[in-house]
Design a protein around this motif. Structure first.
Motif, PDB file in Angstrom:
ATOM      1  N   ALA A   1       1.084  -1.045  -0.028  1.00  5.69           N
ATOM      2  CA  ALA A   1       0.023  -0.387   0.290  1.00  5.69           C
ATOM      3  C   ALA A   1       0.777   1.115   0.080  1.00  5.69           C
ATOM      4  CB  ALA A   1      -1.008  -0.062   0.802  1.00  5.69           C
ATOM      5  N   LYS A   2       0.614   1.798  -0.927  1.00  3.96           N
ATOM      6  CA  LYS A   2       1.728   3.252  -1.891  1.00  3.96           C
ATOM      7  C   LYS A   2       1.107   4.623  -0.997  1.00  3.96           C
ATOM      8  CE  LYS A   2       4.669   0.557  -4.685  1.00  3.96           C
ATOM      9  NZ  LYS A   2       4.852   0.651  -5.997  1.00  3.96           N
ATOM     10  N   SER A   3       1.747   5.189  -0.765  1.00  8.26           N
ATOM     11  CA  SER A   3       1.011   6.638   0.213  1.00  8.26           C
ATOM     12  C   SER A   3       1.548   8.144  -0.919  1.00  8.26           C
ATOM     13  CB  SER A   3       1.582   7.725   0.969  1.00  8.26           C
ATOM     14  OG  SER A   3       1.548   8.670   1.141  1.00  8.26           O
ATOM     15  N   GLN A   4      -0.303   8.188  -1.723  1.00 11.25           N
ATOM     16  CA  GLN A   4       0.216   9.023  -2.987  1.00 11.25           C
ATOM     17  C   GLN A   4       1.142   9.975  -2.190  1.00 11.25           C
ATOM     18  OE1 GLN A   4      -3.321   8.666  -5.058  1.00 11.25           O
ATOM     19  NE2 GLN A   4      -3.699   7.360  -3.763  1.00 11.25           N
ATOM     20  N   LYS A   5       1.349  11.048  -1.189  1.00 13.23           N
ATOM     21  CA  LYS A   5       1.630  11.880  -0.612  1.00 13.23           C
ATOM     22  C   LYS A   5       3.479  12.193  -2.043  1.00 13.23           C
ATOM     23  CE  LYS A   5       3.794  14.561   3.398  1.00 13.23           C
ATOM     24  NZ  LYS A   5       2.438  14.988   3.195  1.00 13.23           N
ATOM     25  N   GLN A   6       3.260  12.944  -1.761  1.00 10.35           N
ATOM     26  CA  GLN A   6       4.719  13.457  -2.620  1.00 10.35           C
ATOM     27  C   GLN A   6       5.829  14.174  -1.838  1.00 10.35           C
ATOM     28  OE1 GLN A   6       5.904  12.017  -5.842  1.00 10.35           O
ATOM     29  NE2 GLN A   6       3.609  11.473  -5.540  1.00 10.35           N
ATOM     30  N   THR A   7       6.644  13.706  -1.415  1.00 14.59           N
ATOM     31  CA  THR A   7       7.343  14.489  -0.296  1.00 14.59           C
ATOM     32  C   THR A   7       9.184  13.794  -0.406  1.00 14.59           C
ATOM     33  OG1 THR A   7       8.322  15.312   2.184  1.00 14.59           O
ATOM     34  CG2 THR A   7       7.003  12.381   1.921  1.00 14.59           C
ATOM     35  N   ALA A   8       9.376  14.212  -0.025  1.00 15.91           N
ATOM     36  CA  ALA A   8      11.446  14.119   0.073  1.00 15.91           C
ATOM     37  C   ALA A   8      11.317  12.306   0.674  1.00 15.91           C
ATOM     38  CB  ALA A   8      12.523  15.154  -0.578  1.00 15.91           C
ATOM     39  N   GLY A   9      11.010  12.813   1.910  1.00 13.94           N
ATOM     40  CA  GLY A   9      10.719  11.787   2.809  1.00 13.94           C
ATOM     41  C   GLY A   9       9.868  10.506   2.646  1.00 13.94           C
ATOM     42  N   ARG A  10      10.416   9.583   2.797  1.00 13.09           N
ATOM     43  CA  ARG A  10       8.986   8.318   2.190  1.00 13.09           C
ATOM     44  C   ARG A  10       9.836   7.328   3.999  1.00 13.09           C
ATOM     45  NH1 ARG A  10       5.066   6.456  -1.044  1.00 13.09           N
ATOM     46  NH2 ARG A  10       5.988   8.446  -1.741  1.00 13.09           N
ATOM     47  N   ILE A  11       9.009   6.629   4.357  1.00 15.78           N
ATOM     48  CA  ILE A  11       9.426   5.406   5.022  1.00 15.78           C
ATOM     49  C   ILE A  11       8.778   4.415   4.426  1.00 15.78           C
ATOM     50  CG2 ILE A  11      10.617   6.619   6.904  1.00 15.78           C
ATOM     51  CD1 ILE A  11       7.881   6.297   8.452  1.00 15.78           C
ATOM     52  N   LEU A  12       9.251   2.714   5.202  1.00 11.96           N
ATOM     53  CA  LEU A  12       8.303   1.669   5.241  1.00 11.96           C
ATOM     54  C   LEU A  12       7.612   0.847   6.711  1.00 11.96           C
ATOM     55  CD1 LEU A  12       6.764  -0.811   2.786  1.00 11.96           C
ATOM     56  CD2 LEU A  12       9.689  -1.335   3.580  1.00 11.96           C
ATOM     57  N   ILE A  13       6.585   0.568   7.104  1.00 11.01           N
ATOM     58  CA  ILE A  13       5.829  -0.023   7.736  1.00 11.01           C
ATOM     59  C   ILE A  13       5.618  -1.252   7.157  1.00 11.01           C
ATOM     60  CG2 ILE A  13       4.896   0.341   9.872  1.00 11.01           C
ATOM     61  CD1 ILE A  13       5.018   3.182   9.748  1.00 11.01           C
ATOM     62  N   CYS A  14       5.878  -2.186   8.052  1.00 10.78           N
ATOM     63  CA  CYS A  14       5.017  -3.833   7.453  1.00 10.78           C
ATOM     64  C   CYS A  14       5.261  -4.387   8.490  1.00 10.78           C
ATOM     65  CB  CYS A  14       6.417  -4.288   6.901  1.00 10.78           C
ATOM     66  SG  CYS A  14       7.902  -4.081   6.925  1.00 10.78           S
ATOM     67  N   ALA A  15       4.709  -5.511   8.537  1.00  7.18           N
ATOM     68  CA  ALA A  15       3.514  -6.562   9.246  1.00  7.18           C
ATOM     69  C   ALA A  15       3.489  -8.051   7.651  1.00  7.18           C
ATOM     70  CB  ALA A  15       2.752  -6.007  10.250  1.00  7.18           C
ATOM     71  N   HIS A  16       3.976  -9.094   8.655  1.00  7.02           N
ATOM     72  CA  HIS A  16       3.404  -9.831   8.537  1.00  7.02           C
ATOM     73  C   HIS A  16       1.183 -10.034   8.119  1.00  7.02           C
ATOM     74  CE1 HIS A  16       2.526 -13.409  11.004  1.00  7.02           C
ATOM     75  NE2 HIS A  16       3.515 -13.104  11.713  1.00  7.02           N
ATOM     76  N   TRP A  17       0.866 -10.486   7.618  1.00 11.74           N
ATOM     77  CA  TRP A  17      -0.783 -10.870   7.481  1.00 11.74           C
ATOM     78  C   TRP A  17      -0.748 -12.212   7.498  1.00 11.74           C
ATOM     79  CZ3 TRP A  17      -4.060 -12.737   3.891  1.00 11.74           C
ATOM     80  CH2 TRP A  17      -3.740 -13.225   2.398  1.00 11.74           C
ATOM     81  N   ASP A  18      -0.350 -13.543   7.169  1.00 12.25           N
ATOM     82  CA  ASP A  18      -0.954 -14.884   7.723  1.00 12.25           C
ATOM     83  C   ASP A  18      -1.072 -15.484   8.531  1.00 12.25           C
ATOM     84  OD1 ASP A  18       1.943 -14.503   7.109  1.00 12.25           O
ATOM     85  OD2 ASP A  18       2.385 -16.330   7.142  1.00 12.25           O
ATOM     86  N   SER A  19      -1.101 -16.649   9.093  1.00 12.47           N
ATOM     87  CA  SER A  19      -1.448 -16.986  10.327  1.00 12.47           C
ATOM     88  C   SER A  19      -0.361 -18.542  10.687  1.00 12.47           C
ATOM     89  CB  SER A  19      -2.612 -17.306  10.648  1.00 12.47           C
ATOM     90  OG  SER A  19      -3.889 -16.731  10.513  1.00 12.47           O
TER      91      SER A  19
END
Length: 323
Positions: A99-117
């Motif tokens: 899921a990508k942000s449509q915000k346009q800025t020089a700074g970008r970070i990634l937040i993640c997690a797993h979703w399977d059981s």
């Protein structure tokens, strides 16, 4: 998620004779407030599908729901599908939800997690439960829930200092079960391994850093400083732990060693080259597991999710994003 590697390190502290205030002392708590009630509801919604084990109907239906929620909150969603081979030769119909942000800025970070059981409750105290699937309220759903609430808040508040992308990694928890007596690290985090191996350099270079959320809703949870996070991204660990202090949740984030964990952040660091830390619960005094009493048991359910823990982690990340 895995297993903890026992690591003994000698730490030398060098005192410098300055009076400069720490970053946590200089920070002020941000006004944007994370909602633990909302995150809890997102966690429960995933569990209503049942265990999201690979190749199951619940897995496919929940994946569609997660993707639609991110779209609802203004993200551009990509479904990265792949047939991955489990340790036992099973072909796993995997989908990384990006899921990508449509915000346009020089700074970008990634937040993640797993979703399977986890398909097997192989750490359950009752061996009769070892081949039952895990509901994975904490070990899976909690991280996704925190990300969804952050995405909702980012849509409502355009004052963030950076753009935030999210990845729900799949096929994380098909690692070798304990009855196989084989600690093959490569059998874990298959979706993250695939994403990292296929991540184009311009994409990887666009991220300043990444934060992995794993088991961030458990009762009495504390989040110690994981070894590989310190190895690859010490400055990000320090940034996040200082943010926890500024947000008022420093007691949840002790500045102490939590050992090394085989988890999704390893391929993100080692294959994609993105400095990524792991916020993962650590219970040093729990006899059953350092990951807590419900880890890989049938008791990893909504009854053992604590809104206070969700709030501590969520508000800490909001502090990082908006400060």
């Amino acid at each position: 998620m895995k297993y903890v590697l026992s690591i003994v390190a000698a730490v030398v502290l060098v005192a410098c004779g300055t009076t400069k205030k720490s970053q946590s002392e200089e920070q002020k708590a941000v006004s944007v407030m994370f909602s633990a009630d909302s995150a809890y509801a997102f966690c429960a919604a995933q569990c209503q599908y049942g265990p999201r084990t690979m190749n199951s109907e619940a897995h496919e239906e929940c994946g569609e729901w997660i993707a639609e929620k991110f779209r609802q909150y203004g993200c551009e969603v990509e479904l990265q599908k792949a047939d991955l081979k489990g340790y036992d030769g099973t072909i796993l119909k995997s989908t990384n939800i990006i899921a990508k942000s449509q915000k346009q800025t020089a700074g970008r970070i990634l937040i993640c997690a797993h979703w399977d059981s986890r398909p097997w409750a192989d750490n359950d105290p009752d061996s009769a439960n070892w081949r039952k699937p895990v509901m994975a309220a904490n070990d899976g759903a909690s991280g996704v829930a925190v990300m969804l609430e952050i995405a909702r808040l980012l849509q409502e508040n355009d004052s963030a200092n950076m753009a935030v992308d999210f990845i729900c990694f799949d096929a994380e928890d098909w690692g070798v079960p304990q009855w196989e007596n084989d600690g093959d690290a490569d059998s874990w985090a298959l979706g993250a391994q695939y994403w990292a191996a296929n991540c184009q350099k311009p994409v990887a270079n666009s991220y300043q850093y990444g934060i992995l959320l794993d088991m961030v809703g458990g009762q009495s949870a504390r989040f110690y400083q994981e070894y590989f996070s310190m190895k690859y991204a010490r400055n990000i660990v320090e940034k996040v732990w200082q943010a926890a202090q500024a947000a008022g949740y420093g007691s949840y984030f002790p500045a102490e060693d939590g050992g090394g964990v085989t988890d999704d952040h390893l391929p993100v660091n080692e294959k994609a080259g993105i400095p990524c830390i792991d916020i993962i619960n650590h219970y040093p005094d729990c006899e059953q597991s350092n990951f807590g009493p419900t880890w890989h048991t049938i008791n990893d359910d909504m009854q053992h999710i604590d809104k206070n823990t969700l709030q501590a982690v969520g508000q800490t990340l909001i502090q990082v994003i908006f400060s």
